[in-house]
Design an enzyme around this catalytic site. Structure first.
Site, mmCIF file in Angstrom:
data_model
loop_
_atom_site.group_PDB
_atom_site.id
_atom_site.type_symbol
_atom_site.label_atom_id
_atom_site.label_comp_id
_atom_site.label_asym_id
_atom_site.label_seq_id
_atom_site.Cartn_x
_atom_site.Cartn_y
_atom_site.Cartn_z
ATOM 1 N N ASN A 172 0.869 -1.189 0.000
ATOM 2 C CA ASN A 172 0.000 0.000 0.000
ATOM 3 C C ASN A 172 0.900 1.232 0.000
ATOM 4 O O ASN A 172 1.505 1.554 1.015
ATOM 5 C CB ASN A 172 -0.885 -0.044 1.257
ATOM 6 C CG ASN A 172 -1.667 1.237 1.461
ATOM 7 O OD1 ASN A 172 -1.802 2.047 0.538
ATOM 8 N ND2 ASN A 172 -2.187 1.416 2.665
ATOM 9 N N TRP A 173 0.962 1.889 -1.136
ATOM 10 C CA TRP A 173 1.866 3.043 -1.253
ATOM 11 C C TRP A 173 1.288 4.306 -0.624
ATOM 12 O O TRP A 173 1.967 5.330 -0.555
ATOM 13 C CB TRP A 173 2.208 3.291 -2.728
ATOM 14 C CG TRP A 173 3.288 2.379 -3.252
ATOM 15 C CD1 TRP A 173 3.720 1.220 -2.676
ATOM 16 C CD2 TRP A 173 4.063 2.561 -4.433
ATOM 17 N NE1 TRP A 173 4.716 0.661 -3.437
ATOM 18 C CE2 TRP A 173 4.947 1.465 -4.528
ATOM 19 C CE3 TRP A 173 4.097 3.534 -5.431
ATOM 20 C CZ2 TRP A 173 5.856 1.325 -5.572
ATOM 21 C CZ3 TRP A 173 4.998 3.389 -6.483
ATOM 22 C CH2 TRP A 173 5.874 2.297 -6.539
ATOM 23 N N LYS A 174 0.008 4.258 -0.247
ATOM 24 C CA LYS A 174 -0.650 5.429 0.340
ATOM 25 C C LYS A 174 -0.460 6.654 -0.579
ATOM 26 O O LYS A 174 -0.434 6.496 -1.797
ATOM 27 C CB LYS A 174 -0.121 5.701 1.750
ATOM 28 C CG LYS A 174 -0.094 4.445 2.615
ATOM 29 C CD LYS A 174 0.169 4.737 4.052
ATOM 30 C CE LYS A 174 0.338 3.436 4.804
ATOM 31 N NZ LYS A 174 0.321 3.604 6.236
ATOM 32 N N HIS A 204 -9.262 1.032 5.269
ATOM 33 C CA HIS A 204 -7.956 1.241 5.917
ATOM 34 C C HIS A 204 -8.155 2.178 7.114
ATOM 35 O O HIS A 204 -8.982 3.099 7.066
ATOM 36 C CB HIS A 204 -6.970 1.844 4.914
ATOM 37 C CG HIS A 204 -5.562 1.843 5.421
ATOM 38 N ND1 HIS A 204 -5.118 2.769 6.337
ATOM 39 C CD2 HIS A 204 -4.523 1.015 5.184
ATOM 40 C CE1 HIS A 204 -3.845 2.504 6.629
ATOM 41 N NE2 HIS A 204 -3.463 1.441 5.942
ATOM 42 N N GLU A 263 -6.557 4.575 8.128
ATOM 43 C CA GLU A 263 -6.382 6.008 7.819
ATOM 44 C C GLU A 263 -7.651 6.575 7.185
ATOM 45 O O GLU A 263 -7.969 7.754 7.380
ATOM 46 C CB GLU A 263 -5.148 6.190 6.921
ATOM 47 C CG GLU A 263 -3.869 5.981 7.724
ATOM 48 C CD GLU A 263 -2.669 5.463 6.943
ATOM 49 O OE1 GLU A 263 -2.689 5.502 5.700
ATOM 50 O OE2 GLU A 263 -1.716 5.009 7.599
ATOM 51 N N GLU A 307 -4.935 -5.113 10.740
ATOM 52 C CA GLU A 307 -3.911 -4.084 10.913
ATOM 53 C C GLU A 307 -4.162 -3.334 12.221
ATOM 54 O O GLU A 307 -5.011 -2.417 12.258
ATOM 55 C CB GLU A 307 -3.967 -3.084 9.761
ATOM 56 C CG GLU A 307 -3.723 -3.708 8.395
ATOM 57 C CD GLU A 307 -3.151 -2.692 7.428
ATOM 58 O OE1 GLU A 307 -2.051 -2.935 6.933
ATOM 59 O OE2 GLU A 307 -3.784 -1.651 7.190
ATOM 60 N N GLY A 315 2.953 2.070 10.659
ATOM 61 C CA GLY A 315 3.931 3.142 10.477
ATOM 62 C C GLY A 315 4.700 3.511 11.731
ATOM 63 O O GLY A 315 5.380 4.533 11.767
ATOM 64 N N SER A 352 3.829 -2.307 10.221
ATOM 65 C CA SER A 352 5.286 -2.334 10.416
ATOM 66 C C SER A 352 5.928 -3.667 10.015
ATOM 67 O O SER A 352 6.883 -4.108 10.662
ATOM 68 C CB SER A 352 5.641 -1.961 11.859
ATOM 69 O OG SER A 352 5.237 -0.631 12.126
ATOM 70 N N GLY A 366 2.942 -1.197 4.190
ATOM 71 C CA GLY A 366 2.957 0.218 3.825
ATOM 72 C C GLY A 366 4.360 0.671 3.466
ATOM 73 O O GLY A 366 4.863 0.424 2.369
ATOM 74 N N GLY A 367 5.031 1.317 4.424
ATOM 75 C CA GLY A 367 6.333 1.937 4.172
ATOM 76 C C GLY A 367 7.346 1.050 3.465
ATOM 77 O O GLY A 367 8.043 1.490 2.543
HETATM 78 C C1 PEP Z 1 -0.529 0.091 6.068
HETATM 79 O O1 PEP Z 1 -0.698 1.290 6.035
HETATM 80 O O2 PEP Z 1 -1.374 -0.656 5.543
HETATM 81 C C2 PEP Z 1 0.655 -0.421 6.748
HETATM 82 C C3 PEP Z 1 0.648 -1.654 7.139
HETATM 83 O O3 PEP Z 1 1.696 0.472 6.933
HETATM 84 P P1 PEP Z 1 3.163 0.153 7.511
HETATM 85 O O4 PEP Z 1 3.615 -1.155 6.897
HETATM 86 O O5 PEP Z 1 4.003 1.299 7.093
HETATM 87 O O6 PEP Z 1 3.021 0.011 8.992
#
Ligand code: PEP
Length: 254
Positions: free
Chosen positions: A11-13, A98, A100, A168, A174, A214, A235-236
């Site tokens: 997920n590049w957000k 999500h 967010e 999640e 993050g 993470s 994500g990241g």
């Molecule tokens: C996400 O936003 O779906 C996520 C899991 O982010 P991260 O891996 O950066 O915690």
């Protein structure tokens, strides 16, 4: 019983530009050279990049997904994107719910449910995100929050081939923090049992339940080895091909 085929989705957000294509290209080249792991790999870039990525990745081992959609197929909804539009751009899946989106845009499970139905209406796979906040975990409410988000968001026509669940924990996204492996196992086991009550054993045992929060090359192997974890939503660490490959390759190479 056969295990669901794992899925590792990035997920590049709100990150990435046309120049980010080089990361996707590098990933596709590595997968072409050795995706013996029999897993599905997906990138969910910002909407502006979906058509470019989907067309350039056609025939590769990488699927492309959207990060959100509107529940309706068209109309006066400035700035929104319909699931049908994502399908038209070449997406094969859409993330909904999500944390967010739930936090920044006030999306309730009812809204997520309507979006999930829209994703199915467009013939795409829906990835439904659920997870507790730090306060909810500290109050001992994790399992009840996860159950109510799942029950409220899951469409009645959910099947293993059109629906993926992503657990999640909000506090792990993050932050570099992750739950213990026992905690991950407990929640995934619980999600599977909620799916079983709702959809029956056959579908519930085949639906993929991803862990997200993470995930990095250094912790992916132990997280992916937990029972009922069928892949990751990342994500990241999905933004750079090197990091994402480090996670994908815990599933082994040819
Ligand atoms: C996400 O936003 O779906 C996520 C899991 O982010 P991260 O891996 O950066 O915690």
């Amino acid at each position: 019983m056969t295990q669901p085929r794992p899925l590792v989705a990035g997920n590049w957000k709100m990150n990435g530009s046309r120049a980010s294509w080089k990361e996707a290209e590098s990933l596709a080249e590595r997968l072409a050279a050795g995706n013996g792991a029999q897993i599905d790999v997906m990138l969910c870039p910002p909407a502006t990049l979906i058509a470019q990525f989907a067309s350039s990745l056609k025939g590769s081992d990488i699927l492309v997904g959207g990060q959100d959609c509107h529940s309706e197929s068209s109309g006066a909804h400035t700035g929104d994107i319909a699931a049908e539009m994502l399908a038209d751009a070449g997406a094969s899946a859409v993330i909904v719910g999500h944390s967010e989106r739930r936090a920044d845009h006030g999306e309730t499970s009812d809204a997520v449910h309507a979006k999930a139905q829209a994703v199915h209406r467009a013939g795409l796979i829906v990835i439904i995100c659920i997870g507790e906040t730090q306060a909810e975990r500290e109050q001992g409410d994790t399992l009840s929050i996860v159950s109510s988000q799942l029950s409220g968001s899951l469409p009645d026509d959910a099947r293993a081939d059109n629906t993926v669940i992503a657990y999640e924990p909000v506090w792990a996204i993050g932050t570099g923090l992750t739950p213990t492996l026992d905690d991950v196992g407990e929640v995934h086991h619980h999600i599977r049992s909620v799916l079983r009550d709702r959809l029956g054993e056959a579908e519930a045992s085949s639906i993929r339940i991803l862990y997200g929060g993470s995930v990095k090359p250094g912790n992916a192997a132990e997280l992916m080895a937990v029972a009922d974890v069928n892949g990751a939503l990342v994500g990241g660490a999905s933004l750079k091909a090197d990091d994402f490959w480090g996670i994908i390759s815990v599933y082994g190479e040819k």
